[in-house]
Design an enzyme around this catalytic site. Structure first.
Site, PDB file in Angstrom:
ATOM      1  N   HIS A 356      -7.619 -17.979  20.345  1.00  0.00           N
ATOM      2  CA  HIS A 356      -6.392 -18.589  19.837  1.00  0.00           C
ATOM      3  C   HIS A 356      -5.672 -17.769  18.794  1.00  0.00           C
ATOM      4  O   HIS A 356      -4.627 -18.195  18.298  1.00  0.00           O
ATOM      5  CB  HIS A 356      -6.689 -19.961  19.224  1.00  0.00           C
ATOM      6  CG  HIS A 356      -6.885 -21.038  20.240  1.00  0.00           C
ATOM      7  ND1 HIS A 356      -5.841 -21.776  20.736  1.00  0.00           N
ATOM      8  CD2 HIS A 356      -7.992 -21.475  20.866  1.00  0.00           C
ATOM      9  CE1 HIS A 356      -6.312 -22.645  21.618  1.00  0.00           C
ATOM     10  NE2 HIS A 356      -7.620 -22.483  21.717  1.00  0.00           N
ATOM     11  N   LYS A 548       5.959 -27.440  11.471  1.00  0.00           N
ATOM     12  CA  LYS A 548       4.678 -26.853  11.864  1.00  0.00           C
ATOM     13  C   LYS A 548       3.893 -26.568  10.593  1.00  0.00           C
ATOM     14  O   LYS A 548       4.428 -26.744   9.495  1.00  0.00           O
ATOM     15  CB  LYS A 548       4.892 -25.567  12.660  1.00  0.00           C
ATOM     16  CG  LYS A 548       5.863 -24.580  11.977  1.00  0.00           C
ATOM     17  CD  LYS A 548       6.080 -23.317  12.797  1.00  0.00           C
ATOM     18  CE  LYS A 548       7.042 -23.517  13.941  1.00  0.00           C
ATOM     19  NZ  LYS A 548       6.441 -23.223  15.229  1.00  0.00           N
ATOM     20  N   ARG A 549       2.627 -26.121  10.694  1.00  0.00           N
ATOM     21  CA  ARG A 549       1.892 -25.751   9.491  1.00  0.00           C
ATOM     22  C   ARG A 549       2.697 -24.732   8.688  1.00  0.00           C
ATOM     23  O   ARG A 549       3.441 -23.929   9.258  1.00  0.00           O
ATOM     24  CB  ARG A 549       0.522 -25.147   9.868  1.00  0.00           C
ATOM     25  CG  ARG A 549      -0.485 -26.174  10.347  1.00  0.00           C
ATOM     26  CD  ARG A 549      -0.797 -27.225   9.316  1.00  0.00           C
ATOM     27  NE  ARG A 549      -1.665 -26.706   8.278  1.00  0.00           N
ATOM     28  CZ  ARG A 549      -2.933 -27.034   8.116  1.00  0.00           C
ATOM     29  NH1 ARG A 549      -3.510 -27.910   8.934  1.00  0.00           N
ATOM     30  NH2 ARG A 549      -3.640 -26.521   7.127  1.00  0.00           N
ATOM     31  N   LYS A 554       4.521 -17.863  10.058  1.00  0.00           N
ATOM     32  CA  LYS A 554       5.496 -18.732  10.722  1.00  0.00           C
ATOM     33  C   LYS A 554       6.880 -18.636  10.076  1.00  0.00           C
ATOM     34  O   LYS A 554       7.861 -19.171  10.553  1.00  0.00           O
ATOM     35  CB  LYS A 554       4.994 -20.176  10.741  1.00  0.00           C
ATOM     36  CG  LYS A 554       3.756 -20.371  11.640  1.00  0.00           C
ATOM     37  CD  LYS A 554       3.257 -21.802  11.587  1.00  0.00           C
ATOM     38  CE  LYS A 554       1.993 -22.063  12.410  1.00  0.00           C
ATOM     39  NZ  LYS A 554       2.247 -22.267  13.853  1.00  0.00           N
ATOM     40  N   THR A 656       3.022 -24.470  20.594  1.00  0.00           N
ATOM     41  CA  THR A 656       3.266 -25.558  21.538  1.00  0.00           C
ATOM     42  C   THR A 656       4.417 -26.408  21.028  1.00  0.00           C
ATOM     43  O   THR A 656       5.091 -27.073  21.811  1.00  0.00           O
ATOM     44  CB  THR A 656       2.017 -26.445  21.722  1.00  0.00           C
ATOM     45  OG1 THR A 656       1.507 -26.790  20.421  1.00  0.00           O
ATOM     46  CG2 THR A 656       0.958 -25.743  22.532  1.00  0.00           C
ATOM     47  N   LYS A 660       7.586 -28.463  23.039  1.00  0.00           N
ATOM     48  CA  LYS A 660       7.963 -29.868  22.851  1.00  0.00           C
ATOM     49  C   LYS A 660       9.447 -29.982  22.521  1.00  0.00           C
ATOM     50  O   LYS A 660      10.150 -30.854  23.046  1.00  0.00           O
ATOM     51  CB  LYS A 660       7.158 -30.499  21.712  1.00  0.00           C
ATOM     52  CG  LYS A 660       5.648 -30.483  21.900  1.00  0.00           C
ATOM     53  CD  LYS A 660       4.977 -30.885  20.565  1.00  0.00           C
ATOM     54  CE  LYS A 660       3.518 -30.502  20.533  1.00  0.00           C
ATOM     55  NZ  LYS A 660       2.965 -30.569  19.163  1.00  0.00           N
TER      56      LYS A 660
HETATM   57  C1  LIG Z   1       2.566 -29.553  18.362  1.00  0.00           C
HETATM   58  C2  LIG Z   1       2.034 -29.764  17.007  1.00  0.00           C
HETATM   59  C3  LIG Z   1       1.640 -28.668  16.234  1.00  0.00           C
HETATM   60  C4  LIG Z   1       1.773 -27.238  16.704  1.00  0.00           C
HETATM   61  O1  LIG Z   1       3.037 -26.743  16.348  1.00  0.00           O
HETATM   62  P1  LIG Z   1       3.390 -25.188  16.426  1.00  0.00           P
HETATM   63  O2  LIG Z   1       4.855 -25.165  16.202  1.00  0.00           O
HETATM   64  O3  LIG Z   1       3.030 -24.730  17.803  1.00  0.00           O
HETATM   65  O4  LIG Z   1       2.621 -24.504  15.363  1.00  0.00           O
HETATM   66  C5  LIG Z   1       1.150 -28.903  14.956  1.00  0.00           C
HETATM   67  N1  LIG Z   1       1.043 -30.159  14.462  1.00  0.00           N
HETATM   68  C6  LIG Z   1       1.427 -31.235  15.177  1.00  0.00           C
HETATM   69  C7  LIG Z   1       1.308 -32.591  14.572  1.00  0.00           C
HETATM   70  C8  LIG Z   1       1.931 -31.076  16.470  1.00  0.00           C
HETATM   71  O5  LIG Z   1       2.294 -32.160  17.175  1.00  0.00           O
END
Ligand SMILES: *Cc1c(COP(=O)(O)O)cnc(C)c1O
Length: 812
Positions: A356, A548-549, A554, A656, A660
């Site tokens: 990952h 995101k985190r 990022k 991911t 979304k």
């Molecule tokens: C999808 C998701 C992530 C991953 O987000 P990235 O933009 O791919 O880092 C992290 N936290 C939650 C709650 C998510 O639903």
């Protein structure tokens, strides 16, 4: 839609309140009602799960076991009702009782048993396995405390414990009839058996007890119900004395250790290895409990292990469960008496490993000394595996260099000898995959090129995906109904059909309605922002979202720098920035990651100044929504116009969140990194905003990168950085952002913020202009929805099933 009937739902609901809670309906609280509905739904799940298990067993199907330290599942009621196809019937029934189901589902807790992308991926995979009617099961830890709750105090992140009342969750079934005894610590005594073979005994160990708890996972339209099995570490007073081989009762009792702490808490970092012994114990606990469970089941119907790998597949979600290599060998060799070579073939054919991350700080290693103390027999087996592997290397290629051997060895030499978990996982698996095409290529060429040259056939790509049930149907019902009205319902179970939407592209009313749905979602988010932050944002403005985190790679900072640039262009240059914008951030920083926490503070400080400045005439608003988690993501994502996916190229394995957002109609501003590359291919370059250095350019650029050159040559950038350095955003805490300035200006600044600034600004400018052309924007948005069908986790799971696991869809 569903094939079972709804008639006993009402009885289950009423009986729960009356007989289990012992209450009259009028006295039932919201939580009682929620539990009663969940209980009634749970009964269906249990019935279907019996059928499913029976079908699997009678047909002796091959099963997949997905081992993961994290499963970020989110709330369950809404999704279960939807997958069973009884949401509307349930809603109508509850209306007769004066209950609003849409409000009731909001009462459910959101179990945060994961950090971010990796844990959420595992949850989407379980959904897809069940929806594809495949025998695939999750194995994880039943933490008492999931990821911390984030609260913001004066712009600073504070962490609060998030106790998951797992002992009372209506979705969690405690398997009272099963528990596993797991030995730990102690020492290995070598001895020779009657045939003169080395026959080690692991003695003087302590004991952990693992209790399985199941969460049932329903497929779409309720044909298949699989489970996620989570282990709780329990202390037991009355364990089975038979397992003590020396028969010394008092010594045995003394060895029972306080094991409850092991499943107490999830480690809160999603991209850095922690190195704490308790974490290793958790990893071992999960592996040992899971393998005992898997083998117990296997042995119910099979008497030899020759064909184990034809019935059992195990996937390692990152290296966290990599001890499975040693544990499976231990069971086969020590317990089942199988020859080493045979056991090794079985182990390899059973295991697959998903990588990952390429971030060096996230690659897991453990000091040999810790492994020797915690799992002495496993450490011995790892040495044996390594020695045989290194011998194989030299026999295969007598000219192999010492450097190559040193890189491939499981043991990393040095002052503190370390075990490299990635090497262990690679050597012990028949398949090694990355999670997006570019990432899988980098695994081969940058991360472990020596292994790739050795075993090219083991390396493959499985681009991530997300569940269209949770990430469209459940979280964006307005859009979902609209799609269904246009092309029918098949897309929910088969997202590859979603392209059919494009045929409506020239229907004049169609795009308008798409725009209305987006606006309604933005209004709902604006209401949430008002409620949580006491901030008014205009739903007509561009909702530009970075959720995101929080991590340097990022590049939330790049976003902030741009916002400050826009602010100063209005304030000091009197420029028109085009359409008004609302910048929304959400995300948690690891508690020990001080710089990421400073970024959170900076976002708040910048927001404070800009949101209040009358000179800006509400052209820019900045909002930080605290406590990002699945439930919040479900509200944020449907409301996005612009999705920020701006990691330094080569650093985001896949992402991911990017998927979304795109499938909910947001346009991506992003670098050519991770799955962004594949999203761009699918939607077409004219329907995405790509900017910045590419992976190859970053690599070529980095050795000579001097941020100061960019600073000196770009007056806009200079102005922004000076503003950060000054006390413009921190007049009551002078100097606090100087570290941000120094970090960005530091030579060899690893994330290349300044190098990508100009290109990011230009691309944002284009977004501002394009947004004004509503028809054009909506048409681009539609193409994002219609062309992201391949990012369904159903597609990903089908590829894993065909290419790695050898499991099949089994509807019976
Ligand atoms: C999808 C998701 C992530 C991953 O987000 P990235 O933009 O791919 O880092 C992290 N936290 C939650 C709650 C998510 O639903």
């Amino acid at each position: 839609m569903s094939y079972f009937d709804f008639s006993n739902f009402e009885t289950s609901f009423n009986n729960y309140i009356k007989y289990i809670l012992g209450k009259q309906f009028e006295h039932a609280s919201k939580n009682d009602q929620l539990n009663a509905v969940s209980y009634a739904v749970g009964k269906y799940l249990i019935d279907i799960s019996y059928d499913t298990q029976k079908r699997y067993q009678e047909n002796d199907v091959k099963r997949l076991h997905y081992l993961s330290l994290e499963f970020l599942i989110g709330r369950l009621l809404n999704n279960n009702l939807l997958n069973l196809g009884i949401y509307k019937r349930c809603k109508r029934f509850l209306e007769t009782k004066g209950i609003d189901l849409d409000l009731l589902v909001e009462e459910e807790r959101d179990p945060a048993l994961g950090n971010g992308g990796l844990g959420r991926l595992a949850a989407c995979f379980l959904d897809s396995l069940a929806c594809l009617n495949m025998p695939g099961f999750g194995y994880g830890i039943n933490y008492d405390y999931g990821l911390f709750k984030q609260v913001i105090v004066n712009g600073y992140q504070k962490e609060k414990p998030d106790y998951w009342p797992n002992r009372r969750s209506p979705w969690l079934i405690r398997r009272t009839e099963e528990r596993y005894m797991v030995p730990i610590y102690g020492r290995v005594e070598g001895s020779v058996d009657r045939d003169g073979e080395y026959n080690p005994t692991w003695t003087n160990w302590s004991l952990l007890i693992g209790r399985p708890h199941d969460i049932l996972v329903a497929g779409f339209e309720g044909r298949t119900v699989n489970y996620l099995r989570l282990f709780t570490a329990e202390a037991s007073e009355d364990f089975d004395i038979d397992i003590f081989n020396d028969g010394d009762y008092f010594k045995a009792v003394g060895r029972k250790i306080k094991s409850e702490t092991i499943s107490k808490i999830l480690y809160p970092s999603d991209s850095k290895e922690v190195g704490k012994e308790l974490r290793l114990v958790q990893e071992y606990f999960l592996v040992a409990c899971s393998l005992k469970d898997i083998i117990r089941k296997y042995e119910m119907d099979h008497h030899t292990f020759d064909h184990f790998h034809n019935k059992v597949a195990i996937q390692l979600n990152d290296t966290h469960p990599a001890l499975a290599v040693a544990e499976l060998m231990r069971i086969l060799v020590d317990e089942k008496g199988i020859q080493w070579e045979t056991a090794w073939e079985i182990t390899k054919k059973t295991l697959g490993y998903t990588n990952h991350t390429l971030l060096p700080e996230a690659l897991e290693t453990w000091p040999v000394t810790i492994l020797e103390r915690v799992v002495p027999r496993h450490m011995q087996l790892i040495y044996e595996i390594n020695q045989r592997f290194l011998e194989y290397l030299t026999v295969r290629d007598p000219d192999i260099t010492i450097e190559s051997i040193a890189k491939m060895s499981i043991i990393q030499e040095g002052p503190v000898k370390q075990v490299r978990m990635a090497n262990l996982a690679i050597i012990g698996s028949h398949s090694i995959n990355g999670v997006a095409r570019v990432h899988s290529d980098l695994v081969k060429t940058q991360l472990v090129p020596e292994f790739y040259r050795l075993w090219p056939e083991r390396f493959n790509n499985k681009t991530n995906g997300v569940s269209p049930r949770r990430w469209i149907a459940a979280c964006n019902p307005g859009l979902a109904d609209f799609i269904t009205e246009a092309i029918g319902r098949r897309w929910v179970g088969d997202l590859s059909r979603i392209w059919e939407l494009e045929t409506f592209e020239n229907d004049p009313g169609f795009l308008d309605r798409l725009g209305e749905i987006k606006l309604a979602n933005k209004e709902a988010l604006a209401t949430l922002i008002r409620k949580k932050l006491f901030l008014n944002v205009d739903p007509q403005s561009i909702f530009d979202i970075h959720a995101k985190r929080i991590h340097e790679y990022k590049r939330q900072l790049l976003n902030v720098i741009h916002i400050i640039h826009l602010y100063l262009s209005i304030k000091e240059d009197g420029k028109d920035i085009g359409h008004p914008r609302t910048f929304i951030f959400s995300g948690k920083a690891a508690p020990g990651y001080h710089f990421a926490k400073l970024i959170i503070k900076l976002i708040h400080s910048v927001a404070n100044v800009i949101n209040k400045d009358p000179d800006i005439h509400d052209m820019i608003k900045v909002a930080f929504l605290p406590d990002y988690r699945v439930t919040l993501a479900e509200r944020i994502i449907p409301a996005a116009d612009v999705s920020e996916q701006i990691s330094t190229a080569g650093m985001e394995a896949s992402g991911t969140g990017n998927m979304k957002f795109a499938m909910n109609g947001a346009l991506t501003i992003g670098t050519l990194d991770g799955a962004n590359i594949e999203i761009a291919e699918q939607v077409g370059g004219e329907n995405i905003y790509i900017f910045g250095l590419t992976v190859d350019e970053v690599e070529a650029f980095r050795p000579n990168y001097e941020p100061k050159t960019f600073y000196d040559e770009d007056p806009d950038l200079k102005r922004v950085l000076k503003a950060i350095y000054s006390n413009l955003f921190c007049s009551d805490e002078p100097g606090i952002f100087k570290p941000v300035f120094s970090q960005l200006m530091g030579n060899g600044e690893h994330y290349l913020h300044l190098a990508d600034f100009r290109s990011y600004v230009a691309t944002q400018l284009k977004i501002g202009n394009d947004y004004k052309d509503r028809a054009k924007w909506l048409s681009m948005s539609l193409k994002n929805i219609a062309r992201t069908g391949m990012f369904s986790s159903d597609r990903a799971i089908q590829e894993y099933a065909d290419g790695i696991w050898g499991i099949r869809s089994f509807r019976g």
